[in-house]
Design a protein around this motif. Structure first.
Motif, short mmCIF file in Angstrom:
data_model
loop_
_atom_site.label_atom_id
_atom_site.label_comp_id
_atom_site.label_asym_id
_atom_site.label_seq_id
_atom_site.Cartn_x
_atom_site.Cartn_y
_atom_site.Cartn_z
N PHE A 17 -8.17 -9.47 0.80
CA PHE A 17 -7.14 -9.65 1.82
C PHE A 17 -6.03 -10.60 1.36
N GLY A 18 -4.89 -10.43 2.01
CA GLY A 18 -3.73 -11.23 1.62
C GLY A 18 -3.92 -12.71 1.86
N TRP A 29 0.80 -1.23 0.00
CA TRP A 29 0.00 0.00 0.00
C TRP A 29 0.83 1.27 0.00
N GLU A 61 -5.02 -4.47 0.68
CA GLU A 61 -6.38 -4.20 1.17
C GLU A 61 -6.51 -2.76 1.68
P1 ADP Z 1 3.12 -4.77 4.24
O1 ADP Z 1 3.84 -5.14 5.49
O2 ADP Z 1 3.76 -3.74 3.41
O3 ADP Z 1 1.63 -4.59 4.43
P2 ADP Z 1 2.62 -7.41 3.35
O4 ADP Z 1 3.71 -8.31 2.91
O5 ADP Z 1 1.89 -7.72 4.60
O6 ADP Z 1 3.29 -6.00 3.35
O7 ADP Z 1 1.53 -7.24 2.21
C1 ADP Z 1 1.89 -6.99 0.87
C2 ADP Z 1 0.83 -7.60 -0.03
O8 ADP Z 1 0.80 -9.01 0.18
C3 ADP Z 1 -0.58 -7.11 0.24
O9 ADP Z 1 -1.27 -7.00 -0.99
C4 ADP Z 1 -1.18 -8.22 1.08
O10 ADP Z 1 -2.58 -8.32 0.98
C5 ADP Z 1 -0.52 -9.43 0.43
N1 ADP Z 1 -0.48 -10.64 1.29
C6 ADP Z 1 -0.50 -10.71 2.64
N2 ADP Z 1 -0.46 -12.00 3.04
C7 ADP Z 1 -0.40 -12.76 1.91
C8 ADP Z 1 -0.32 -14.16 1.65
N3 ADP Z 1 -0.30 -15.06 2.63
N4 ADP Z 1 -0.25 -14.57 0.37
C9 ADP Z 1 -0.24 -13.68 -0.65
N5 ADP Z 1 -0.34 -12.35 -0.47
C10 ADP Z 1 -0.41 -11.89 0.79
#
Ligand code: ADP
Length: 499
Positions: free
Chosen positions: A224-225, A168, A195
């Motif tokens: 959501f991820g 984001w 998200e």
């Molecule tokens: P940040 O810490 O910058 O939020 P994240 O790695 O948590 O980074 O999230 C980056 C992207 O990965 C977001 O689009 C999020 O929804 C997605 N994401 C989070 N968990 C998963 C997962 N288990 N598999 C695939 N994508 C995911």
């Protein structure tokens, strides 16, 4: 601390006039489950919109639309025609940039004035760069020794359906960094925005159709991820995942991709060293080091969060960085005076605050910042001032782990050998900075620092033609630069026997 206020609120037409559904095969489509989620303005905590929460069945629909487009209409486009589409898209993004940047600013808090300057240049520049590459992709003719009456040529073929998963902190330009090379090479895309920031990606999807790209080439699955992202990473008919985000999720993506051995490129986090020598132009170094970590409210993967300062200037230098940070105007992203916006969410704010507490508990001291800003008009937003930690030790968690907020650890050093060793004592390897007038120091450190980028007397400068990416836990693969398209292509070797 300066607090911005008193500005005119704008509301983009997209919020009221367009559906906030999934974009599959060129059409707005609600999630099969019917579920939605709220997207929040981090400057005031208010709900901006409800967005479709896609999940595995929606990802499957998008992947099959992307496959049909890949094998159907998109495969008939010549490189020149793909180039024309990307150039038209660049013009459309340019024309609609006020709206696109407003959506990003509202959703993730970045100062609108900065987006309309830097990000505008980045977005358009990247698209035009990939447009150039679309007609420059070619194989080789290779003389082989197998037979005198045989020759070999290689063809570069698009890899297929690309799952693009982005964070984001720079939604529009991150999306372009994945979609640009896909369009240039003839791939198709299922994009999963974060998200916290989906809106500009949805608007971009409409502009891609307006640019003449066939339906199904770029699909957007919001959600959501753990549901939409994970389903994309493991879908058997997706050929590649291009991911930007945390290394924790990067590791999950590698595991999820194993089923069909997807090609994976990962641009992950960092704990980048920024090294200031006493002989540097200190006025430039103060501003460069401060903005290298406070810019975008510290939500930058290559932020220079470990600030090594030569001991003879340490006290003066970090006092100046602390003052520079305290003088920055913190406020609502829409206020033209704002230099530092909020952090993206309450969850992220709490995470940063918990790191600040961990730092204090471990014995570090704050020279500035460190507390949530709760005075009007910022009380309902997620605001944290630029924060400088001193008295840190290399084994503290705030020095080792990525915080992803406007927090810098200032660390004194005495010798070149010492700073070289300590700068590399991290599992990450994304960015790094060197501030000095001594060319010998520049070349020695530029060679020995284990990171994807080394900025000398500058920090976090980007250009579409220059590769960006990491080593170690910061990932692999490069975005930008001519080699970027290699990760979207397969090489086929063709042997011709003319005997
Ligand atoms: P940040 O810490 O910058 O939020 P994240 O790695 O948590 O980074 O999230 C980056 C992207 O990965 C977001 O689009 C999020 O929804 C997605 N994401 C989070 N968990 C998963 C997962 N288990 N598999 C695939 N994508 C995911």
């Amino acid at each position: 601390m300066n607090i911005a206020s008193d500005f005119k609120v704008q509301r983009p037409a997209f919020l009221s006039e367009h559906p906030k559904e999934l974009f599959i095969d060129g059409k707005w489509t609600p999630a099969i489950s019917g579920e939605t989620f709220e997207t929040i303005n981090p400057s005031n905590g208010q709900v901006l919109a409800r967005i479709a929460a896609g999940a595995a069945p929606d990802v499957a629909m998008a992947a099959s639309a992307a496959r049909r487009a890949f094998e159907g209409p998109w495969s008939h486009f010549t490189p020149y025609e793909r180039q024309a589409c990307i150039l038209k898209l660049a013009d459309l993004v340019d024309r609609h940039f006020d709206e696109l940047s407003l959506l990003d600013s509202l959703e993730m808090g970045a100062p609108l004035s900065r987006l309309r300057a830097n990000s505008h240049k980045r977005a358009i520049g990247r698209l035009r760069f990939y447009a150039g590459l679309a007609t420059a992709i070619h194989g080789q003719t290779i003389e082989n020794s197998a037979s005198r009456e045989m020759f070999t040529y290689t063809a570069r073929e698009p890899i297929g359906v690309v799952g693009a998963i982005i964070p984001w902190n720079a939604p529009l330009t991150s999306a372009i960094w994945k979609i640009g090379p896909a369009l240039a090479t003839g791939c198709t895309v299922v994009l999963k925005p974060a998200e916290q920031a989906s809106l500009s990606c949805l608007r971009l999807a409409e502009l891609i159709i307006e640019a003449g790209v066939p339906s199904g080439v770029v699909n957007v699955i919001t959600g959501f991820g753990e549901s939409a992202g994970a389903a994309l990473a493991q879908h058997a008919d997706v050929d590649k995942i291009a991911f930007t985000g945390s290394h924790f999720v990067g590791q999950k993506i590698i595991q999820a991709s194993a089923g069909n051995l997807k090609r994976v490129t990962l641009e992950l986090g960092g704990k980048s060293p920024d090294i200031v020598f006493a002989d540097a132009d200190l006025d430039k170094a103060v501003m460069g080091a401060a903005m290298g970590v406070f810019g975008n409210t510290g939500q930058v993967c290559c932020a220079g969060t470990r600030l090594f300062v030569e001991r003879s200037i340490y006290d003066e230098f970090i006092a100046r960085v602390a003052k520079f940070g305290s003088d920055l105007v913190v406020g609502d992203g829409l206020d033209p005076k704002t230099q530092i916006g909020p952090v993206v969410s309450k969850e992220q704010l709490d995470r940063i605050l918990s790191y600040i507490q961990i730092g204090l508990d471990e014995g570090a001291t704050t020279l500035s910042g460190g507390k949530r800003m709760l005075d009007a008009p910022l009380a309902n937003g997620y605001f944290l001032p630029p924060t400088v930690f001193g008295s840190v030790k290399d084994d503290m968690r705030i020095v080792r782990e990525e915080i992803f907020g406007p927090v810098v650890c200032a660390i004194p050093f005495d010798t070149m050998d010492e700073v070289e060793r300590r700068a590399n004592a991290t599992p990450f390897g994304l960015g790094s900075g060197i501030w000095t007038r001594d060319v010998k120091k520049v070349h020695r450190l530029a060679k020995s620092i284990k990171a994807g980028s080394v900025w000398v007397n500058c920090y976090n400068v980007m250009d579409p033609a220059v590769p960006f990416g990491g080593n170690k836990l910061s990932g692999y693969g490069r975005e930008g630069g001519v080699e970027h398209v290699d990760d979207y292509l397969n090489t086929k070797s063709v042997w011709i026997n003319y005997n």
